[in-house]
Design a protein around this motif. Structure first.
Motif, short mmCIF file in Angstrom:
data_model
loop_
_atom_site.label_atom_id
_atom_site.label_comp_id
_atom_site.label_asym_id
_atom_site.label_seq_id
_atom_site.Cartn_x
_atom_site.Cartn_y
_atom_site.Cartn_z
N SER A 114 -1.48 1.49 -3.70
CA SER A 114 -0.48 2.29 -4.66
C SER A 114 -0.49 1.74 -6.19
N ASN A 122 -7.04 7.87 -4.99
CA ASN A 122 -7.73 6.43 -5.07
C ASN A 122 -8.68 6.30 -3.91
N PHE A 166 3.04 7.84 4.92
CA PHE A 166 3.39 6.94 3.57
C PHE A 166 4.16 5.72 4.29
N SER A 167 3.87 4.65 3.44
CA SER A 167 4.41 3.39 3.67
C SER A 167 5.97 3.46 3.69
N SER A 168 6.45 4.38 2.98
CA SER A 168 7.86 4.50 2.76
C SER A 168 8.40 4.91 4.25
N ILE A 218 0.97 -1.22 -0.11
CA ILE A 218 -0.02 0.03 0.13
C ILE A 218 0.81 1.22 -0.07
N PHE A 219 0.41 2.26 -0.30
CA PHE A 219 0.96 3.52 -0.30
C PHE A 219 1.02 4.45 0.88
N HIS A 239 -2.25 10.76 -8.54
CA HIS A 239 -1.60 10.65 -7.46
C HIS A 239 -2.45 9.63 -6.57
N PRO A 240 -1.78 8.61 -6.16
CA PRO A 240 -2.10 7.37 -5.23
C PRO A 240 -3.31 7.97 -4.35
#
Lengths: 458, 1009, 178
Positions: C178, C133, C150-152, C6-7, C129-130
């Motif tokens: 994402s 969604n 964010f997942s990052s 996921i984003f 852009h995600p």
């Protein structure tokens, strides 16, 4: 954005934003004007009429290109006629838009939030009209681009000592900056329209225009900086533009042109007529589009007060000009003062004094300031008056200059009128399109006026 | 209207064969429909029309029309070919066949781009103006004065200047016509054979020849020969603007029609009784202006003084030190009083109040200048006045010193009005079998009471021949019309005012194949074999006594005049003046004056656009001839300029507009002849009002008893000057023309310098022009300028300046690069008047250059304010910022880009400007460059005086000096160092290169007091 | 089986105050890769997610200086080097006459660099852009406020982060695919 401050919330004053609104209601109301409001006959009729009037400039220009600039009333000695008068008038009108969106922003005048959007649109459209004239009034319009410094086979350049070249730069810069200023201000609202509609075509269109705006806090921060910087740049710009326009005359040696008071007095005059035009537009719009909640009597009154103030500056300008003509002891200037009052154009000059100076003084009366009908009429009167002022400056000065043997008269032809009317039509047509297709009031800026918009610290 | 109708019917009676077919007349009418600026259109449009092809058709041998029916393709092609050939006819020029001799030596062949100059002569009213004609590849492009000739000394008059346009006029008659149909010279000669044989038997009793005033010895000789062949034939002379009064005066005074000439440079005191001797049309005006100006220099110390007593304001009156407006009929009493004042017989008569003090002063002045004064009377004053003036000059001992009497220049000095009367009597009596009208237009300009028109129309004259440059009013009632060759196209000769003979050389073979009057008369004199060249040469060969005729001939052609042909002064004694004939006029009966028009003379130049648009010297009016009226009278009548009034005289009515003229005498009005032509051409037809119907043979110049009433309504008059005084309504007085009296000037020599900014008055470091080899500058001496308008036309001709038409002039869009402003100062009933020629000032700090956005007008290193037409985008900002308003703008495509004739006429060295660009005086930069190239080739500098601008060259009074102001010895530098030198509006610190010498008047102290 | 990537995790709030407070807490909790979304600019919000200064002003300054120098140099070069002409007796380098154009060029360049600088730094235009969604995200241009981790982010963990956000009193939590 600018938040309402206690100072402005006087007891007796109407609020900037009518009570009982929420983020949602504001957003729905304004975006609804574009997305949900059905096509009214009034709009169609109005657009059609202005579109027809606009043909005046098209026919006028076509005939001009075929025959030559002689179809107008210009001659020797009166080399400049309606074209330049209208040019200065339209540019001046444009100034109010920039003033509202930029200067009032810097001055943290929150009430400007609900009128700046269409004021800026007005600026753009007015400057567009103004841009028509310098092109048309050329003897050989097809080589207008020689005024731009571009590398060419002649190896020759424009003459940067000429105010007309300064004009080219000032006006084109002004138009560009106003355009981007207006457009980036639109981006968040375009996004809002994108998200309000179910029609995929409309969503796609506004989405493309919104460039994928998603309201990120980082974006908002940069957006805010850019917006403020633009305001900071537009403020000196708008002052410089009419200053440069006034140089067209002040640099010349013609009696009635060659005076140092022109820059401030032109700028004041510009704002004067600009606010008149804002009111002329705002009063019907807020009535027919039912946005009295957003454009309240407060806005009308403030605009009226700005008009009154700038009008007084203009009056001072007239007085000082006449005084210096006499006091300076220059016989040519002094004779021009005489000629304005007693010469063949005296009626025009007296009309100017009445329209521009005496009549607007009734704005001192509060009841008139807050009465839309009165305001509308006075604004019309000021627009006419300011047009007359430019006529007196441009034309009458040329009819009585240094060499008696070369004195002349100026009689506008039907083509002069056709082009002037035509630009009025084009201006209205563009405004009709604008109120129909774009959010005429800035949604996100209006939202910031709500008390809920404030972050309360616990 | 009615008359129009009758004429039409009659034309059909004369030429029954022309129903619904286009003859030249209707063709002209067609063309004439296009008015105003767009009249400059070519024949091609017309050539497209089928009627035109039909007309061309007529040119083909009879029968050709029968087989080729108008729809047949071949016929059509043929006609098109013909019409196009006709249209393109003018696109090629031929030089005359006979050898013509250039004025200055030139290379053997013509060098393209190098003009050649030929001496010739332009005649008006019988008097020749010697000219040099500039020729580019055998195309005459410009007329200039013959500087070697005593009658010109380089100057010209406006009519000579404009004559080159006449030659190229596309409206000129281009064919011989018979009954309105195209014919040929050959057919004409054939048609003349039998009638002439018949006349031979009758001793020519039926032959009548009507011409204008003739001074040509050759032509006079031809008439002598005609008379020897046809003893009964009669030669009649009539011009509407004639010198009958002068001749009659001379007859009465001397018993012979002597010519009177004057030496104004020898005159300390000049008294002009209604003589406008400084404006074109007066014999010798060019030389007189030069001589007059020579004595108007206050720095030379012997400045002359001039009194002008005149009945209508003129440029001569404007230059006077004392100007007295009186009615024309009051001139004679004044002259008589003058005579008695000077103590000679024939005087008497009382003067109106106010005139006496002038008279006393004049008498005193004349008496103290015996032998060095001139009294001169106007051509239109009755013979009695001339007799008186002769007596005065004689009693003052001026004869032989300032006034000279010679043989008459006029070869046939008869009373022209009587001559015309006789002719008409004979026409009525049916004595006329063959009427030849050569170069005059009596149907338009004969006095109405003589009824020439009716006499001519009544077709009991079997053969009527008309020779003329145009198909005019007269030609339409003549069977034959011969298209006349212009003087620039034909050989001839003529006498100048002093009797000097000029040979008229053609510059070009007749453009439209016309014939000269010599060739026509040769037909009657029985010299059919010889050409115009032959007639002139043969005559002079017969007169030549010396050995080498060819050398003599060549020299005469080269110089432009025949040595020794000048008349010697005769000694004659004037009889005393006759007793008063004039009945004293009732002061309140209104007098009307008829004058030749300053621009179009008697109407013969109606179709000349340059002259039509030439601002008249006093009114600056163009394209019209309003009724001049004094301010006082206008006030009484309650009329304003442009109001229409009805004139009533001897039962004739005319409705004309009024122009209020300051300085015009009260109870008097002046109208100008020559306008209201019905068949002049696209330019002249319909312009102005025809005044001839009011001009009766008994009172050709002025008469009283005219009734004037307001007619209601107004009429648009186009004047080029916005405001005719330097006093502004707020009580200020602008020093545009700076002037003082001689005494004041001597007390305060530097008065002109006031307001002159110091040279260091500038923010910027100035441009250093001193380092350049040349710095061009000009001075205009306002004292010398006589307002003759020559410079305007010289400039127009040199610089390809278009005309714009009445409407555009009225809008203020006239294109003259140089204008002559006329300012009136002081008492409106007798103001002082000043002339001021205004070309571009070539400012060193040029306001126009600063504001041009594209740099289309910039400064040359030699100080010229250059105008780059190709760069101009037409913002007109430069004109707005020009304090002198000398810039002109092409609001439309004013210049004619189509008509081939005008393409040939133009000066190839000057750009033909297009629509939408600004233009202005350039100091004739093309001439500067021409001389620069020559001098560089020769490795020297341009010498002072070698280079002249067009305006300078044409100026008869030498008022304009031009040259290199870096050369301290140049004429212009000397002028600029004169203390009278000042720059117009110099307080603006524009630093003009063109400056003026202030005007100094020399009034009589007694009258000033 | 592994959960699809996921984003990020998105929390929705009703008022500016809530989202600002939540954002502050989130940064205090050590999350660094986060962002917040609002219908109108909220200065505190940018601060709260640790976004303190942006480069727009600097870019504008540089643009302005370039415009000024370029504008004047152009006129100077044209009038003194490229094609000097005598205009009404003025010297080639009549600098006072060059001021107005120089000024306008300064404004023009500064203004355009401000606008384009802002767009470029914001990575706009970016039509996709995600976050789009998430169905409710369309309300970000109306009256809702969102916070996204964010997942990052190194500390990101689907379960823990969701719990953390719930702890912030979010109206609703949704995963951003994402």
């Amino acid at each position: 954005m600018v938040r309402p401050t206690e100072v402005e919330e006087g007891e007796d004053k109407a609020p900037v934003l009518a009570p009982g609104h929420s983020f949602a209601s504001i957003t729905d109301k304004i975006s609804g004007l574009v997305l949900k409001r059905p096509l009214h006959l009034g709009w169609v009729a109005g657009f059609f009429v202005s579109f027809m009037v606009m043909q005046g400039v098209l026919f006028g220009a076509t005939y001009l290109f075929v025959k030559g600039v002689g179809i107008w009333g210009v001659n020797i000695p009166i080399g400049w006629g309606f074209a330049i008068v209208n040019f200065v008038w339209w540019i001046g009108i444009g100034h109010a838009g920039t003033l509202i969106s930029a200067i009032l922003l810097l001055l943290r005048q929150s009430w400007r939030n609900s009128i700046n959007r269409f004021a800026e649109a007005m600026t753009l459209f007015a400057v567009a009209q103004a841009g028509v004239f310098p092109l048309l009034h050329l003897g050989r319009p097809w080589v207008f681009y020689w005024l731009f410094p571009y590398p060419n086979t002649m190896g020759y350049w424009p003459n940067f000592r000429s105010p007309l070249v300064w004009d080219v730069f000032a006006v084109s810069t002004y138009f560009t900056i106003s355009l981007v200023f207006w457009f980036i201000g639109l981006i968040p609202d375009l996004a809002s329209l994108r998200d309000r509609t179910d029609n995929s075509f409309i969503r796609f269109t506004y989405g493309m225009l919104a460039m994928g705006w998603r309201g990120s806090a980082r974006h908002w921060a940069r957006f805010e900086t850019a917006y403020l910087l633009l305001a900071g740049l537009a403020t000196p710009l708008v002052l410089s533009v009419h200053t440069v326009v006034s140089f067209d005359f002040a640099i010349g040696i013609v009696p009635g042109w060659h005076t140092t008071i022109f820059p401030p007095y032109f700028v004041a005059g510009a704002i004067y007529s600009g606010f008149a035009m804002v009111l002329v537009l705002a009063i019907p719009i807020r009535k027919f589009y039912g946005v009295k909640d957003f454009i309240t009597d407060r806005h009308l009154e403030n605009s009226a007060m700005v008009m009154l103030a700038t009008g007084l500056i203009v009056a001072y300008g007239y007085g000082m000009e006449a005084f210096m003509n006499w006091y300076g002891g220059n016989p040519y200037e002094n004779y021009l003062r005489w000629a304005r009052l007693h010469g063949p154009y005296a009626p025009w000059y007296l009309a100017l004094l009445f329209f521009n100076i005496f009549l607007p003084q009734i704005l001192w009366i509060r009841r008139i300031r807050t009465n839309p009908v009165w305001l509308f009429l006075i604004s019309m009167d000021v627009l006419v008056g300011m047009w007359l002022e430019r006529f007196i400056i441009v034309v009458v000065s040329l009819t009585r200059d240094f060499t008696n043997s070369a004195w002349g008269m100026y009689y506008p032809t039907r083509w002069d009128w056709a082009v002037l009317m035509g630009t009025l039509g084009m201006f209205c047509a563009l405004m009709f399109l604008f109120v129909r297709l774009l959010p005429m009031i800035s949604i996100f800026e209006l939202n910031t006026l709500l008390p809920e918009a404030e972050v309360k610290h616990k | 209207m009615m008359e129009e109708k009758n004429r039409k019917q009659h034309v059909e009676a004369v030429c029954p064969s022309k129903k619904d077919k286009l003859d030249l007349e209707t063709a002209r009418a067609r063309i004439a429909e296009t008015k105003g600026p767009e009249y400059w259109r070519s024949l091609e449009e017309l050539a497209g029309s089928t009627e035109f092809q039909e007309m061309m058709h007529r040119e083909f041998p009879k029968g050709a029309s029968e087989w080729a029916d108008s729809v047949s393709r071949r016929g059509f092609m043929k006609l098109m070919g013909a019409s196009l050939a006709m249209a393109g006819m003018t696109a090629c020029t031929k030089q005359p066949l006979e050898p013509i001799v250039p004025y200055v030596q030139q290379p053997e062949e013509v060098v393209p781009g190098r003009p050649m100059f030929f001496a010739s002569a332009f005649s008006l009213g019988g008097y020749a103006s010697p000219v040099l004609v500039e020729s580019h590849l055998y195309r005459p492009t410009k007329v200039e004065g013959n500087d070697k000739h005593p009658a010109s000394m380089g100057g010209t008059d406006v009519f000579a200047q404009a004559s080159v346009l006449d030659m190229y006029d596309p409206d000129r008659s281009q064919n011989v016509t018979y009954r309105g149909e195209l014919s040929t010279w050959g057919e004409f000669m054939v048609a003349m054979r039998d009638p002439l044989i018949a006349q031979n038997a009758a001793n020519g009793a039926g032959i009548r020849i009507l011409t204008g005033t003739v001074s040509s010895p050759t032509l006079a000789d031809q008439f002598a020969q005609i008379r020897s062949r046809y003893p009964e034939a009669k030669w009649h002379v009539y011009e509407p603007v004639n010198r009958d009064n002068v001749i009659a005066g001379a007859q009465m005074a001397f018993g012979q029609p002597v010519e009177t000439t004057y030496k104004f440079d020898a005159a300390d005191v000049i008294v002009s009784l209604d003589a406008d001797f400084l404006y074109a049309g007066f014999p010798g005006t060019t030389r007189y202006a030069r001589d007059f100006a020579k004595r108007r220099n206050p720095d030379a110390g012997n400045m002359s003084r001039m009194y002008v007593i005149e009945s209508t304001p003129s440029s001569t009156g404007a230059k006077a030190d004392h100007h007295l407006p009186v009615r024309a009929s009051d001139i004679e009493p004044f002259a008589r009083a003058l005579v008695s004042g000077l103590g000679s017989a024939g005087g008497g008569g009382s003067l109106k109040g106010g005139q006496q003090k002038y008279l006393d002063a004049i008498v005193k002045d004349l008496q103290s200048h015996r032998g060095s004064s001139v009294v001169i009377a106007g051509d239109h004053q009755p013979p009695a006045v001339h007799v008186l003036v002769h007596a005065i000059n004689q009693s003052l001992g001026n004869v032989g010193k300032t006034v000279f009497y010679t043989e008459p220049v006029n070869a046939n000095p008869i009373n022209q009005t009587d001559s015309l009367k006789d002719l008409i009597a004979d026409m009525r009596a049916g004595k006329v079998q063959m009427l030849v009208i050569a170069g005059v237009n009596p149907l338009y300009d004969a006095p109405p009471d003589l009824g020439f028109a009716d006499a001519l129309k009544s077709s009991n004259i079997p053969l009527r021949v008309h020779l003329g440059l145009y198909q005019d009013e007269t030609s339409q009632y003549c069977h034959w019309h011969i298209n006349e060759a212009h003087y620039l196209e034909s050989w001839g000769d003529a006498r100048a005012y002093d009797g000097t003979v000029s040979i008229v050389q053609p510059l070009i073979a007749p453009l439209y194949g016309g014939k000269s009057v010599y060739e026509l008369m040769a037909l009657f004199a029985g010299q059919t074999e010889a050409t115009g060249h032959g007639h002139v040469q043969n005559y002079w060969r017969s007169k030549h006594t010396g050995a080498d005729f060819d050398a003599f001939w060549r020299k005469s052609l080269h110089d432009g005049w025949i040595e020794g042909s000048t008349f010697e002064p005769k000694s004659v004694t004037a009889k005393g003046a006759a007793a008063s004939s004039a009945t004293s006029q009732n002061d309140n009966s209104i007098e009307i004056n008829f004058r030749r028009d300053p621009s179009i003379y008697d109407g013969r130049f109606s179709n000349n656009g340059w002259l039509q648009e030439l601002p008249k010297p006093m009114t600056k009016m163009t394209w019209d001839n309003p009724l001049l009226m004094g301010p006082a009278m206008a006030e009484r009548m309650g009329v304003k300029t442009q109001d229409l009034v009805r004139l009533e005289l001897n039962g004739k009515n005319l409705t004309v507009p009024v122009w209020i003229q300051a300085g015009h005498p009260d109870y008097s009005v002046t109208c100008f002849l020559g306008y209201g032509r019905a068949r002049a051409g696209r330019v002249g037809t319909g312009a102005g009002f025809d005044m001839y119907p009011l001009r009766f043979s008994a009172t050709p110049w002025f008469t009283t008893g005219v009734k004037i009433s307001k007619a209601g309504g107004t009429y648009l008059l186009a004047s080029t000057q916005g405001y005719q005084t330097m006093e502004t309504q707020d009580g200020d007085n602008r020093p545009l023309v700076r002037t003082r009296s001689l005494d004041e000037y001597q007390k305060e020599p530097n008065f002109a310098q006031e307001g002159n900014p110091p040279p260091e008055l500038t923010l910027y470091p100035g441009y250093d022009y001193a380092k350049e080899p040349y710095a061009w500058g000009m001075t205009i001496d306002l004292n010398a300028c006589v307002g003759c308008n020559n410079c305007i036309l010289a400039c127009q001709s040199e610089n390809n300046i278009p005309i714009v038409g009445k409407e555009q002039v009225n809008k203020g869009r006239h294109m003259h690069w140089l204008r002559v402003d006329a300012y009136y100062q002081g008492d409106r009933d007798n103001p002082k008047a000043y002339f001021q020629p205004v070309p571009c000032m070539q400012c060193e700090n040029a306001p126009c250059e600063l504001v041009c956005p594209v740099g289309a007008t910039t400064h040359s290193s030699e100080g010229l304010n250059d105008m780059v037409y190709n760069r101009c985008v037409g913002t007109r900002y430069c004109s707005n910022n020009c304090p002198y308003k000398v810039r002109r703008f092409n609001f439309f495509l004013f210049q004619d880009w189509e008509t081939p004739q005008f393409k040939m006429m133009r000066n190839p060295d000057v750009t033909v400007r297009s629509r939408g660009v600004m233009e202005k005086c350039t100091y004739c930069v093309q001439r500067i460059n021409h001389h620069r190239i020559d001098s560089e080739v020769a490795g020297r500098k341009i010498a002072d005086g070698e280079l002249q601008t067009a305006c300078q060259q044409s100026c008869p009074a030498n008022a304009i000096s031009f040259g290199n102001i870096n050369d301290k010895n140049s004429q212009v530098s000397k002028q600029k160092s004169n203390q009278r030198n000042y720059g117009l509006l110099q307080d603006l610190n524009t630093r003009p290169r063109t400056t003026y010498l202030a005007e100094i008047r020399n009034p009589n102290p007694e009258l000033e007091a | 089986m592994r959960p699809e990537p996921i984003f990020g995790m998105m929390a929705e709030f009703d008022t500016p105050t809530d989202v600002v407070v939540a954002a502050q807490r989130t940064t205090e909790a050590g999350y660094i890769r986060i962002d917040a979304y609002s219908p109108f600019p909220i200065e505190e919000l940018a601060e709260a997610i640790g976004f303190h200064k942006n480069g727009v002003a600097l870019i504008t300054l540089i643009g302005g200086i370039l415009g000024m120098c370029g504008g004047f140099m152009l006129q100077w070069w044209i009038n003194t080097i490229s094609y000097p002409v005598n205009i009404g007796g003025r010297p080639p380098n009549s600098w006072p006459a060059f001021i107005p154009v120089t000024f306008e060029m300064t404004i023009l360049f500064a203004g355009l660099s401000a606008v384009f600088g802002m767009l470029v730094l914001n990575g706009l235009p970016m039509p996709y852009h995600p976050v789009f969604n998430v169905p409710r995200f369309e309300l970000v241009t109306k009256d809702k406020f969102f916070l996204v981790i964010f997942s990052s982010d190194p500390r990101f963990d689907t379960i823990k982060t969701r719990a953390f956000l719930e702890g912030l009193g979010a109206k609703s939590i949704s995963e951003v695919p994402s």
